[in-house]
Design a protein around this motif. Sequence first.
Motif: not given
Ligand SMILES: O=P(O)(O)OC[C@H]1O[C@H](OP(=O)(O)OP(=O)(O)O)[C@H](O)[C@@H]1O
Length: 306
Positions: A182-188
């Motif tokens: 998790v970096e920004s948390g947007d994906t989660m």
């Molecule tokens: O917190 P965020 O800024 O949203 O980043 C988190 C996302 O980044 C990475 O995946 P990535 O986008 O590299 O692709 P992947 O899911 O194919 O590994 C990780 O697996 C998360 O899905």
Amino acid sequence: MSSSSFVNSSLPDTSDRMLFAVPKKGRLYDQCLSLLSNIGIEFNRKPRHDIALATNMPIALVFLPAADIAAYVANGNIDLGITGLDIIRESQTENDVAELMRLGFGKCKLQVQAPAVNTGVASAGDLVGKRIVTSFINLTKEKFAELEGVSVDRMSTQVRFVSGSVEAACGLGLADGIVDLVESGDTMRAAGLHAVDTILETESVLITNKHPRFPKLAGVIKQRVEGLLTARKYVLCQYNIARENLEAACRVAPGRQAPTVTTLEQDGWVAVSVMVEKKMLNDTMDKLQEAGAIDLLVLQIANARA
Ligand SMILES: O=P(O)(O)OC[C@H]1O[C@H](OP(=O)(O)OP(=O)(O)O)[C@H](O)[C@@H]1O
Ligand SMILES: Nc1ncnc2c1ncn2[C@@H]1O[C@H](COP(=O)(O)OP(=O)(O)OP(=O)(O)O)[C@@H](O)[C@H]1O
């Protein structure tokens, strides 16, 4: 353990070159290319070729998945590499690679995440005995075995591997919780998940085999990267000041070692050059002015060597 060169005759001859692995795609790719360019490694990479000979140094760049680089370096197939701390820990290679330096990019956290509503999961402990999906099988098993207070082979939590899009697993009914970066948390957030624990804070690192074939060249690369990171972290601040105020100004901005002081043609005045951390710059300039500094100039540092 043996470091090797590529032996297939259709591949370039790398026998006298240090093999330097960089991620071939993904989150670290662009930053690695920019780093290679900034430390003066020039190369031409042909389309679909994963090996590129540097044109100005005895180095062969090998483009590999970030997840595999630590294992190649640990095994001695590759001399030097850039990958994430998370990958070194997950591939259990920390005892077999030497960490030369942290690179300050690829910063993120490996977290335990669970659905944010209606599941009552507020901590990683609430997921004990349940189904966890991840690409980080070893670190996840370690974490839940620790929570359960048993060895990995006796734990009740079920840990299952998926290779990507881990965040989809809860919504699709495969998991009660996940472990992912998790970096920004947007994906989660977009997947309706929230963090319940952090297993690891990670960033990219420069690693080498513990018995490097080209220690001198690896040292040169390390020095160049160090210089680059210093140049990115600092600016050069120049100002004029009456000699009687110099001591107070030097307390405000002492520099990395000490400021450079030169006399001015004007009696009782000196010119000072000093490195200042970028993040402290405005605060430092305010205080230098208060101490009597005038004619302040700030210059970017293109490169540096300590
Ligand atoms: O917190 P965020 O800024 O949203 O980043 C988190 C996302 O980044 C990475 O995946 P990535 O986008 O590299 O692709 P992947 O899911 O194919 O590994 C990780 O697996 C998360 O899905
Ligand atoms: N969101 C992120 N922010 C910062 N660094 C990250 C992030 N995701 C991954 N990383 C770092 O980059 C490394 C490689 O992750 P990445 O997801 O790019 O892998 P990949 O599988 O090679 O690429 P892709 O996901 O495009 O297939 C991770 O091990 C981690 O160190």
